[in-house]
Write an enzyme that holds these catalytic residues in place. Structure first.
Site, PDB file in Angstrom:
ATOM      1  N   HIS A 124       0.813  -1.225   0.000  1.00  0.00           N
ATOM      2  CA  HIS A 124       0.000   0.000   0.000  1.00  0.00           C
ATOM      3  C   HIS A 124       0.842   1.269   0.000  1.00  0.00           C
ATOM      4  O   HIS A 124       0.361   2.330  -0.341  1.00  0.00           O
ATOM      5  CB  HIS A 124      -0.924   0.012   1.225  1.00  0.00           C
ATOM      6  N   GLU A 161      -5.787 -14.314   3.196  1.00  0.00           N
ATOM      7  CA  GLU A 161      -6.626 -13.226   3.699  1.00  0.00           C
ATOM      8  C   GLU A 161      -7.873 -13.009   2.849  1.00  0.00           C
ATOM      9  O   GLU A 161      -8.415 -11.901   2.799  1.00  0.00           O
ATOM     10  CB  GLU A 161      -5.818 -11.923   3.785  1.00  0.00           C
ATOM     11  N   ASP A 164      -8.627  -7.642   5.179  1.00  0.00           N
ATOM     12  CA  ASP A 164      -9.060  -8.204   3.895  1.00  0.00           C
ATOM     13  C   ASP A 164      -9.918  -9.443   4.103  1.00  0.00           C
ATOM     14  O   ASP A 164     -10.888  -9.657   3.365  1.00  0.00           O
ATOM     15  CB  ASP A 164      -7.842  -8.538   3.018  1.00  0.00           C
TER      16      ASP A 164
HETATM   17  C1  3PY Z   1      -5.034  -7.034   6.333  1.00  0.00           C
HETATM   18  O1  3PY Z   1      -5.502  -6.898   7.461  1.00  0.00           O
HETATM   19  O2  3PY Z   1      -5.728  -7.242   5.326  1.00  0.00           O
HETATM   20  C2  3PY Z   1      -3.581  -6.970   6.125  1.00  0.00           C
HETATM   21  O3  3PY Z   1      -3.106  -7.197   5.051  1.00  0.00           O
HETATM   22  C3  3PY Z   1      -2.701  -6.609   7.258  1.00  0.00           C
HETATM   23  O4  3PY Z   1      -3.095  -5.539   7.908  1.00  0.00           O
HETATM   24 MG    MG Z   2      -4.498  -7.303   3.505  1.00  0.00          MG
END
Ligand code: 3PY
Ligand code: MG
Length: 248
Positions: free
Chosen positions: A42, A148, A174
């Protein structure tokens, strides 16, 4: 001891560094974190800034891991050539995705990382034994990926079967978004707990992002060992508290 070995033995506490400045990387290292993760998923960091940040943390004896994007092999090569201890790759949905990351991270025969001996990782050409460098790099680079998404959870068994991945990291933000719930929804928390347990069951390291010490303690109870936070909210809270106190 190399980071890859240390994390097998201890619970380690790290912080993201999201500001593109070597001073902040060094400051975070000096705070006492066990490692930093330089966020180039990011962040808007350029490669020479990342290199300065890696060097700054390492000068304080703190390992630096670079989070690269999942679809940019070049960034993985550059992070490792810079001499970062490892990489963290987000949004890995399938075993094939995970295998592609391994391929990009390791030299032949396990992977197809391009060879260069004038990089910082190779001491600008001053390594004595080139074959030993290639071997050690493959052995010591810490390769970690993020599970994620609902899809990655569905494919978890297959993803976990990719031998060369050292750590499987849960991104709660995510994950919750892709499941369609808020982060604190019991369904998300149950999924995180089960995922950590599954990761541990196959003898691998589980990692997670946490917003505070309560979340960290809960994740540790569930079996996570790579505990990643970000210093930013703590700085925000401290500064806001100060302003409130002096203005009231
Ligand atoms: C998320 O929480 O999606 C991450 O990639 C780490 O903060
Ligand atoms: Mg993430």
């Amino acid at each position: 001891m190399k980071f890859k070995e240390k994390i097998k033995q201890d619970i380690l506490f790290g912080s993201f560094v999201t500001f593109g400045l070597a001073d902040i990387a060094e400051y975070t290292a000096l705070l006492g974190f066990d490692f930093i993760v330089i966020d180039n998923e990011h962040g808007i960091l350029n490669q020479s800034t990342i290199l300065d940040m890696v060097r700054a943390a390492q000068c304080q004896g703190v390992p630096a891991i670079v989070r690269c994007t999942h679809d940019n092999v070049e960034n993985i090569h550059k992070a490792l050539d810079m001499g970062a201890e490892g990489i963290l790759i987000p949004v890995i949905n399938t075993a094939e995705d995970a295998r592609n990351i391994v391929k990009a991270s390791l030299y032949a025969p396990q992977g197809d990382r391009g060879i260069a001996f004038f990089t910082r990782a190779a001491r600008y050409g001053m390594i004595e034994d080139k074959n030993l460098y290639l071997k050690k790099s493959n052995e010591e680079s810490f390769i970690s990926i993020q599970v994620e998404t609902a899809q990655s959870i569905k494919n978890l068994d297959e993803i976990l079967s990719v031998e060369e991945i050292d750590m499987f990291f849960i991104g709660p933000n995510d994950l919750a978004a892709s499941m369609g719930y808020s982060n604190s929804d019991p369904k998300v928390l149950e999924t995180i707990k089960e995922t950590i347990e599954k990761i541990n069951k196959v003898g691998k390291i589980a990692g997670i992002f946490v917003n505070n010490s309560e979340e960290a303690k809960r994740a540790i109870e569930w079996g996570a060992k790579f505990i990643l936070t970000s210093i930013t909210p703590y700085m925000t809270r401290g500064a806001k508290k100060y302003l409130e106190e002096v203005r009231n």
